[in-house]
Design a protein around this motif. Structure first.
Motif, PDB file in Angstrom:
ATOM      1  N   ASP A 115      58.119 -10.478 120.863  1.00  0.00           N
ATOM      2  CA  ASP A 115      57.022 -11.166 121.580  1.00  0.00           C
ATOM      3  C   ASP A 115      56.334 -10.300 122.626  1.00  0.00           C
ATOM      4  N   MET A 116      56.212  -9.017 122.387  1.00  0.00           N
ATOM      5  CA  MET A 116      55.404  -8.182 123.281  1.00  0.00           C
ATOM      6  C   MET A 116      53.927  -8.358 122.949  1.00  0.00           C
ATOM      7  N   SER A 117      53.083  -8.299 123.957  1.00  0.00           N
ATOM      8  CA  SER A 117      51.647  -8.460 123.750  1.00  0.00           C
ATOM      9  C   SER A 117      51.025  -7.146 123.280  1.00  0.00           C
ATOM     10  N   ASP A 118      49.803  -7.244 122.760  1.00  0.00           N
ATOM     11  CA  ASP A 118      49.099  -6.040 122.320  1.00  0.00           C
ATOM     12  C   ASP A 118      48.899  -5.067 123.474  1.00  0.00           C
TER      13      ASP A 118
ATOM     14  N   GLU B 242      45.257  -7.982 131.400  1.00  0.00           N
ATOM     15  CA  GLU B 242      46.139  -7.947 130.246  1.00  0.00           C
ATOM     16  C   GLU B 242      45.889  -6.702 129.406  1.00  0.00           C
ATOM     17  N   GLU B 243      44.616  -6.351 129.281  1.00  0.00           N
ATOM     18  CA  GLU B 243      44.276  -5.170 128.502  1.00  0.00           C
ATOM     19  C   GLU B 243      44.810  -3.901 129.161  1.00  0.00           C
ATOM     20  N   ASN B 244      45.021  -3.941 130.448  1.00  0.00           N
ATOM     21  CA  ASN B 244      45.492  -2.774 131.189  1.00  0.00           C
ATOM     22  C   ASN B 244      46.862  -3.047 131.817  1.00  0.00           C
ATOM     23  N   TRP B 245      47.729  -3.631 131.046  1.00  0.00           N
ATOM     24  CA  TRP B 245      49.060  -3.984 131.551  1.00  0.00           C
ATOM     25  C   TRP B 245      49.810  -2.738 132.002  1.00  0.00           C
ATOM     26  N   GLU B 246      50.549  -2.893 133.082  1.00  0.00           N
ATOM     27  CA  GLU B 246      51.454  -1.861 133.569  1.00  0.00           C
ATOM     28  C   GLU B 246      52.748  -2.529 134.025  1.00  0.00           C
ATOM     29  N   PRO B 247      53.869  -1.834 133.926  1.00  0.00           N
ATOM     30  CA  PRO B 247      55.140  -2.422 134.366  1.00  0.00           C
ATOM     31  C   PRO B 247      55.134  -2.723 135.857  1.00  0.00           C
ATOM     32  N   GLU B 248      55.778  -3.820 136.213  1.00  0.00           N
ATOM     33  CA  GLU B 248      55.790  -4.277 137.607  1.00  0.00           C
ATOM     34  C   GLU B 248      56.993  -3.762 138.386  1.00  0.00           C
ATOM     35  N   HIS B 249      58.013  -3.326 137.684  1.00  0.00           N
ATOM     36  CA  HIS B 249      59.210  -2.813 138.366  1.00  0.00           C
ATOM     37  C   HIS B 249      59.914  -1.826 137.443  1.00  0.00           C
TER      38      HIS B 249
END
Length: 343
Positions: A279-282, A39-46
């Motif tokens: 509702d976007m996460s940190d 979660e801390e290193n989120w990246e887009p999936e598409h």
């Protein structure tokens, strides 16, 4: 002895179960940590989508497309970008579309002062508080232009005539009454002593503003600086003043006087930046902040700013949020002066 042996076996079994239980707990903890780390290193999936809440060719559309192009050319984001136009309601159609994407960080949109003004006017149920500010990228400024043969040489001459004969002077802009082209003119004119409610403003949202100015149906064109450059080059219009703090740099625009240097102590900033859905996460916010900051510092964006006479005005998410809250209060005061109230 047998009983002692059985007791020993029971104790060993209990210890083994406890160890297994502890292992499961650690494993579970590791999975949670891994999930948190992910979660801390989120990246887009598409692939990603940027919405321009307007038709093609305007400021929102240009900003969205140049940003998408920059992310690709500078290899800042691996996923592809699509720019989608959602025209209508001064931006409200696009905002409604993004509001329905709550929790989905693969959808962004570009915005500017109408995101504050349109809801304050009661023309949209969504305002900046309903979305996630990510980063502001540039500032643009307003320009007040007249025909080349107009009788006014500067803003003070124009405003003096407006004080004496307000009904004789028509100001035209592309935005609706109470939105950006109207409000930027009101803000400067008010500082020069013009009664805001006396200003005769008409809206031409069909793209006919310049035509109406040139054929005499309007006397003053309130627009963005960029929209005036080509007609100034062609010798058809003159810019009496711009809303910047100081003279802008670049071909043609460097000749546009500011309102401040004409003794009118006021400015108007057309900030422009990017937002995400609710509702976007940190972690998602942090990802985009980093990418937009990288874009802001890239050669592509520097060249883009120079090409369109935009100024750098980067703000991260929290700075942007605070700025928007303050700007909203300022815009509300101007609308109160015009007696324009939301429903």
């Amino acid at each position: 002895m047998k009983q002692l042996w059985l007791l020993f076996i029971s104790l060993m079994a209990a210890l083994a179960l406890t160890a297994c239980g502890g292992g499961n707990s650690n494993e579970s903890g590791e999975e949670n940590a891994s999930g948190s780390s992910g979660e801390e290193n989120w990246e887009p999936e598409h692939s990603l989508e940027i919405v321009a809440p307007s038709g093609a060719g305007g400021g929102w559309d240009t900003t969205a497309r140049m940003a998408a192009e920059g992310f690709e050319e500078e290899s800042i984001i691996d996923q592809g970008f699509g720019v989608v136009n959602k025209e209508g309601g001064g931006g409200a159609v696009g905002w409604s579309y993004i509001a329905e994407k709550a929790g989905n960080p693969h959808h962004l949109f570009v915005a500017s002062p109408p995101l504050l003004l349109i809801p304050l006017n009661g023309q949209s149920e969504y305002g900046h508080e309903d979305f996630t500010p990510i980063a502001n990228m540039i500032s643009d400024y307003g320009a007040f232009a007249v025909r080349e043969d107009a009788p006014w040489e500067d803003l003070n001459e124009l405003f003096d005539d407006m004080k004496e004969n307000p009904d004789d002077i028509t100001v035209i802009g592309e935005s609706s009454p109470g939105s950006m082209d109207h409000i930027q003119f009101v803000k400067i004119a008010k500082a020069a002593g013009v009664d805001p409610q006396s200003i005769k403003y008409v809206s031409a949202q069909d793209g006919s503003t310049m035509t109406n100015l040139l054929n005499g149906n309007a006397d003053v064109y309130s627009s963005g600086v960029t929209e005036t450059i080509e007609q100034v080059r062609a010798g058809e219009i003159r810019v009496l003043g711009v809303t910047a703090e100081e003279r802008m740099e670049g071909d043609v625009v460097e000749d546009f006087p500011t309102a401040k240097e004409q003794g009118i102590d006021e400015t108007f900033v057309n900030w422009r930046g990017f937002f995400g859905p609710p509702d976007m996460s940190d972690a998602e916010i942090a990802y985009y902040e980093e990418k937009f900051q990288e874009l802001n510092e890239s050669n592509h964006w520097a060249e883009t700013r120079e090409k369109f006479a935009w100024n750098e005005m980067y703000m991260d998410s929290e700075e942007y949020r605070q700025f928007l809250d303050e700007e909203k209060e300022s815009m509300q005061e101007l609308l109160n002066d015009l007696n324009i109230q939301g429903e």
